[in-house]
Design a protein around this motif. Sequence first.
Motif, short mmCIF file in Angstrom:
data_model
loop_
_atom_site.label_atom_id
_atom_site.label_comp_id
_atom_site.label_asym_id
_atom_site.label_seq_id
_atom_site.Cartn_x
_atom_site.Cartn_y
_atom_site.Cartn_z
N GLY A 22 5.38 7.57 3.01
CA GLY A 22 4.07 8.77 3.36
C GLY A 22 3.37 9.08 2.03
N PHE A 23 3.00 7.88 1.18
CA PHE A 23 2.20 8.19 -0.09
C PHE A 23 0.64 7.85 0.38
CE2 PHE A 23 0.77 6.15 -3.99
CZ PHE A 23 0.51 7.35 -4.79
N PHE A 24 -0.04 9.22 0.40
CA PHE A 24 -1.47 9.09 0.70
C PHE A 24 -2.23 9.55 -0.26
CE2 PHE A 24 0.97 10.09 4.90
CZ PHE A 24 0.58 8.74 5.56
N SER A 25 -1.83 10.34 -1.43
CA SER A 25 -2.73 11.10 -2.08
C SER A 25 -3.13 10.05 -3.27
CB SER A 25 -1.94 12.09 -2.96
OG SER A 25 -1.41 13.36 -1.93
N ARG A 26 -2.45 9.12 -3.66
CA ARG A 26 -2.88 8.02 -4.44
C ARG A 26 -3.84 8.69 -5.71
NH1 ARG A 26 -2.20 2.99 -1.41
NH2 ARG A 26 -3.82 1.84 -2.70
N PRO A 27 -3.36 9.49 -6.50
CA PRO A 27 -4.07 9.82 -7.53
C PRO A 27 -4.39 8.62 -8.43
CG PRO A 27 -1.81 10.49 -7.99
CD PRO A 27 -1.97 9.91 -6.60
N GLY A 28 -5.73 8.93 -9.22
CA GLY A 28 -6.30 7.95 -10.27
C GLY A 28 -5.47 7.97 -11.25
N VAL A 62 12.05 5.60 -0.29
CA VAL A 62 13.11 4.26 -0.82
C VAL A 62 13.47 4.51 -2.31
CG1 VAL A 62 11.77 2.74 0.74
CG2 VAL A 62 10.94 3.00 -1.57
N HIS A 63 13.02 5.26 -2.91
CA HIS A 63 13.26 5.97 -4.11
C HIS A 63 12.38 7.20 -4.46
CE1 HIS A 63 10.72 2.57 -5.99
NE2 HIS A 63 10.48 3.49 -6.80
N SER A 64 12.52 7.75 -5.63
CA SER A 64 11.82 9.07 -5.73
C SER A 64 10.61 9.15 -6.97
CB SER A 64 12.92 9.92 -6.32
OG SER A 64 13.87 10.29 -5.19
N HIS A 65 10.20 7.83 -7.35
CA HIS A 65 8.93 7.94 -8.10
C HIS A 65 7.87 8.56 -7.44
CE1 HIS A 65 10.38 4.32 -10.91
NE2 HIS A 65 10.85 5.36 -11.32
N TYR A 66 6.91 8.79 -7.89
CA TYR A 66 5.77 9.60 -7.21
C TYR A 66 5.01 8.69 -6.35
CZ TYR A 66 1.73 7.59 -9.52
OH TYR A 66 0.70 6.51 -9.94
N ASP A 67 4.87 7.45 -6.68
CA ASP A 67 4.25 6.58 -5.45
C ASP A 67 4.95 6.36 -4.28
OD1 ASP A 67 5.80 5.16 -7.54
OD2 ASP A 67 4.93 3.15 -6.80
N HIS A 68 6.09 6.84 -4.12
CA HIS A 68 6.97 7.01 -2.91
C HIS A 68 7.22 8.28 -2.40
CE1 HIS A 68 7.87 2.60 -3.62
NE2 HIS A 68 7.83 2.88 -4.74
N LEU A 70 5.60 11.39 -3.72
CA LEU A 70 5.14 12.75 -4.26
C LEU A 70 4.46 13.48 -2.75
CD1 LEU A 70 3.01 14.22 -5.77
CD2 LEU A 70 1.18 12.64 -5.25
N ASP A 71 4.20 13.00 -1.69
CA ASP A 71 3.83 13.49 -0.38
C ASP A 71 4.84 13.80 0.64
OD1 ASP A 71 1.10 13.44 -1.63
OD2 ASP A 71 0.75 11.59 -0.69
N ALA A 72 5.77 13.19 0.42
CA ALA A 72 6.86 13.16 1.38
C ALA A 72 7.31 14.57 2.06
CB ALA A 72 8.42 12.26 0.96
N PRO A 73 7.56 15.73 0.84
CA PRO A 73 7.94 16.92 1.34
C PRO A 73 6.92 17.76 2.14
CG PRO A 73 8.94 16.66 -0.65
CD PRO A 73 7.94 15.30 -0.38
N LEU A 74 5.64 17.29 1.81
CA LEU A 74 4.53 17.71 2.44
C LEU A 74 4.38 17.25 3.89
CD1 LEU A 74 1.89 19.61 2.87
CD2 LEU A 74 0.76 17.96 1.62
N VAL A 75 4.57 15.98 4.08
CA VAL A 75 4.50 15.18 5.43
C VAL A 75 5.61 15.76 6.31
CG1 VAL A 75 4.99 12.91 6.19
CG2 VAL A 75 3.51 13.13 4.36
N ALA A 76 6.88 15.96 5.58
CA ALA A 76 7.84 16.34 6.47
C ALA A 76 7.48 17.82 6.93
CB ALA A 76 9.18 16.49 5.60
N GLU A 77 6.99 18.82 6.16
CA GLU A 77 6.53 20.14 6.35
C GLU A 77 5.55 19.87 7.75
OE1 GLU A 77 3.66 23.68 4.99
OE2 GLU A 77 4.40 22.27 3.49
N LEU A 78 4.38 19.17 7.53
CA LEU A 78 3.51 19.05 8.41
C LEU A 78 3.80 18.44 9.79
CD1 LEU A 78 0.54 17.85 6.00
CD2 LEU A 78 0.96 20.17 7.12
#
Length: 274
Positions: A22-28, A62-68, A70-78
């Motif tokens: 669920g990685f949607f933010s994709r910061p620059g 699949v692991h805990s780097h930010y590109d996997h 970062l957004d997962a807890p927020l996705v779970a909340e929403l």
Amino acid sequence: MAFAGTSTLHFATAEGSFLTDGFFSRPGMLRVTAGKIAPDRDAVDAGLARLGADRLDAIACVHSHYDHALDAPLVAELTGAEILGSESTANLARGHGLPEAQIRVVGDQVCSYGDLRLTFVDSIHSPGDRIPGTIDEPFAPPASYKNWKTGNCYSIFLEHQSGTVLVHASTNSVPGALAGRKADVVYLGSAMLGKLGDEFFDGYWRNVVLATGARRVIPIHWDNFFKTAERALIPLPYLADDFDRMMRLLDDRGRADGIEIVLPPLWDRTDPFS
């Protein structure tokens, strides 16, 4: 199934719904390397809307780097999803404020959601892991990308009456780890695959694709995740990967072994077994 870039995959049936990463933010790149990062709520809302994923049964990292992750807890909340992953992923969820009842540290058990069955197999990160280690305490963004340490890596088997898919998002493999496990389709992590050499490719293909007997391979995690995924994906720059060579390797080996290679369309819903 719908693909949203990197290794974000949405699987939905009449009875169950599941999202990887669920990685949607994709910061620059500048923000990632020189600043602090946090989930972009607007990007997450927009991504979930495009997937039609207002409710989810589960989201797995699949692991805990930010590109996997970062957004997962927020996705779970929403979405009300249970968040699945390692203890490192669990600590990210705790830092976000999710209740323990919504967090599951995975092990050998099968996780079932409606007509979907998920099995997690220990795996290994791509060569050159720049942020190894574990996240041992909860923290809340904004924070340096270096705080999102790897934790455990997983290959995820998703079983449905239509068939079995394997989500193998990290470009590496453990010989024998997938022996005896079968998949019809492999979503194959391909980051840096064009730069890792023929010997590495041979072992990777043998340990993941041939070991599972897959008849279709769908490359994922080849895109430049410093860029947005609103309209189209572009490959990682040549300094990091050689996309053209990666596709030649996959096409040539797929043709030799009778295995179909298919790039996933962005956002469009497809049947991986059709």
